[in-house]
Design a protein around this motif. Structure first.
Motif, short mmCIF file in Angstrom:
data_model
loop_
_atom_site.label_atom_id
_atom_site.label_comp_id
_atom_site.label_asym_id
_atom_site.label_seq_id
_atom_site.Cartn_x
_atom_site.Cartn_y
_atom_site.Cartn_z
N ASN A 178 -13.63 43.99 -49.16
CA ASN A 178 -13.44 45.13 -50.07
C ASN A 178 -14.75 45.53 -50.73
N LEU A 179 -15.51 44.54 -51.14
CA LEU A 179 -16.80 44.82 -51.77
C LEU A 179 -17.75 45.48 -50.77
N GLY A 180 -17.76 44.98 -49.54
CA GLY A 180 -18.63 45.54 -48.50
C GLY A 180 -18.26 46.98 -48.15
N VAL A 181 -16.97 47.26 -48.08
CA VAL A 181 -16.53 48.63 -47.79
C VAL A 181 -16.98 49.58 -48.91
N SER A 182 -16.77 49.17 -50.16
CA SER A 182 -17.15 50.03 -51.29
C SER A 182 -18.66 50.31 -51.29
N LEU A 183 -19.43 49.25 -51.17
CA LEU A 183 -20.88 49.43 -51.19
C LEU A 183 -21.37 50.16 -49.94
N GLY A 184 -20.74 49.90 -48.80
CA GLY A 184 -21.12 50.58 -47.57
C GLY A 184 -20.90 52.08 -47.65
#
Length: 150
Positions: free
Chosen positions: A94-100
């Motif tokens: 979830n964190l990676g998707v948001s930052l991506g």
């Protein structure tokens, strides 16, 4: 408040309400608490978790209980992540998707200056999303292999 007392408290709150959003938050708390009960902790670690549960003031009767419990859940998850390196399932994805997506928009704007702007932004978002998912899944698999997932 012990882990069992907290679990029983959230189960009683769950039976009192009919709102799906509240039930979802209570179920998340119950799931975390039950997984903590099944893990091996020292007595000192269990005491520190119980002190943290006490500091959340869960038994107060606010007007907007869902909002308070949701904030308490986020605070408790942050405590578990900082103190015991325990994360919830899919946290890094979830964190990676948001930052991506965030960095993808910025990259898309920069790419869009050379090409058509909307094409650059959509390409940037897609690339950021894929890179974020890839990195997040890798980090989640490392956490799962280490046994630090809730």
């Amino acid at each position: 408040m012990t882990l069992q007392e907290a679990t029983n408290y959230f189960k009683s709150l769950k039976t009192e309400t009919t709102k799906k959003s509240e039930i979802k938050v209570y179920n998340q708390f119950i799931e975390i608490l039950s997984k903590l009960e099944n893990r091996e902790f020292t007595t000192h670690e269990i005491q520190s978790i119980e002190v943290e549960l006490d500091s959340l003031n869960l038994k107060s009767n606010p007007e907007n209980r869902k909002k308070i419990v949701k904030k308490s859940l986020l605070k408790f998850e942050k405590y578990l992540r900082d103190t015991f390196s325990l994360t919830s399932k899919g946290y890094y994805t979830n964190l990676g998707v948001s930052l991506g997506v965030l960095f993808g928009v910025v990259a898309g704007i920069l790419i869009g200056e050379r090409f058509e702007r909307s094409l650059g932004i959509s390409f940037g978002i897609c690339m950021g999303l894929f890179i974020g998912v890839f990195i997040g899944r890798r980090l989640d698999s490392k956490v799962k292999a280490a046994g630090n997932i809730l």
